[in-house]
Motif scaffolding. Sequence first.
Motif, mmCIF file in Angstrom:
data_model
loop_
_atom_site.group_PDB
_atom_site.id
_atom_site.type_symbol
_atom_site.label_atom_id
_atom_site.label_comp_id
_atom_site.label_asym_id
_atom_site.label_seq_id
_atom_site.Cartn_x
_atom_site.Cartn_y
_atom_site.Cartn_z
ATOM 1 N N SER A 11 0.822 -1.208 0.000
ATOM 2 C CA SER A 11 0.000 0.000 0.000
ATOM 3 C C SER A 11 0.855 1.257 0.000
ATOM 4 N N ALA A 12 1.984 1.216 0.687
ATOM 5 C CA ALA A 12 2.894 2.360 0.669
ATOM 6 C C ALA A 12 3.474 2.563 -0.728
ATOM 7 N N ALA A 13 3.696 1.473 -1.441
ATOM 8 C CA ALA A 13 4.173 1.594 -2.827
ATOM 9 C C ALA A 13 3.142 2.320 -3.682
ATOM 10 N N ALA A 14 1.869 2.042 -3.432
ATOM 11 C CA ALA A 14 0.809 2.738 -4.171
ATOM 12 C C ALA A 14 0.721 4.197 -3.749
ATOM 13 N N GLY A 15 1.212 4.522 -2.568
ATOM 14 C CA GLY A 15 1.269 5.913 -2.146
ATOM 15 C C GLY A 15 2.400 6.677 -2.805
ATOM 16 N N MET A 16 3.391 5.956 -3.305
ATOM 17 C CA MET A 16 4.504 6.598 -4.010
ATOM 18 C C MET A 16 4.181 6.788 -5.491
ATOM 19 N N ARG A 17 3.783 5.717 -6.120
ATOM 20 C CA ARG A 17 3.418 5.691 -7.543
ATOM 21 C C ARG A 17 2.247 4.739 -7.690
ATOM 22 N N LEU A 60 7.075 7.915 -14.993
ATOM 23 C CA LEU A 60 8.530 7.997 -14.991
ATOM 24 C C LEU A 60 9.048 9.255 -15.676
ATOM 25 N N PHE A 61 8.465 9.619 -16.797
ATOM 26 C CA PHE A 61 9.019 10.724 -17.569
ATOM 27 C C PHE A 61 8.397 12.075 -17.236
ATOM 28 N N PHE A 133 13.376 10.654 -8.047
ATOM 29 C CA PHE A 133 14.047 9.364 -8.226
ATOM 30 C C PHE A 133 13.875 8.483 -6.987
ATOM 31 N N LEU A 134 13.875 9.096 -5.817
ATOM 32 C CA LEU A 134 13.650 8.347 -4.586
ATOM 33 C C LEU A 134 12.244 7.754 -4.556
#
Length: 180
Positions: A11-17, A60-61, A133-134
């Motif tokens: 879920s935290a990954a979905a909070g990043m991207r 990404l871009f 990038f982080l």
Amino acid sequence: MIEILATLSASAAAGMRIGIPLLIIGLLQGSNFWSQVPILSHISPPVLLGLLTSWSLVELFASKKLVGQRVIQLIQLLLSPLAGAIMGLAVASATATPNWLIACIGGLLALVLQLVQVGWFYRLRGLPLWAVFLQDTLGVALVLFAFDAPWQGGLIALILLWFAVRSAKQWYDWYWQKKS
């Protein structure tokens, strides 16, 4: 406990991207492609693969430019709770915790992390390139940790939640300091 930490990591990954973690989840399932993922299992795999690949490339871009960051953050702010819920349910398959609770916790964690990113974006007047990038790296790492090392992924998710609380306190203090 391990399943809960894996859920927090995903879920935290979905909070990043949004696109990249969902794409990785589908690719990690091999030839089944999202067949075990709620909501996404009802969409044709080739269509979903094309959509998530396209959105991942946009993330990404476009996130490297200020205008792209604004557009992406608006879309991610709206979709991160749904993506967090989907990611949490995709990882937590055999837990005794009710699905609605996992979906709520996953969605709320993703929304909180996305709100912190938006807050820093407006406070700094754009995110620096190293922070973007982080975000990309953390999004990928947290999904991989959710499957391979849920303990470490959950710990990183909890550290990110702690960072969100600290950021809110810092913004609160900054706001009242400006008013005085």
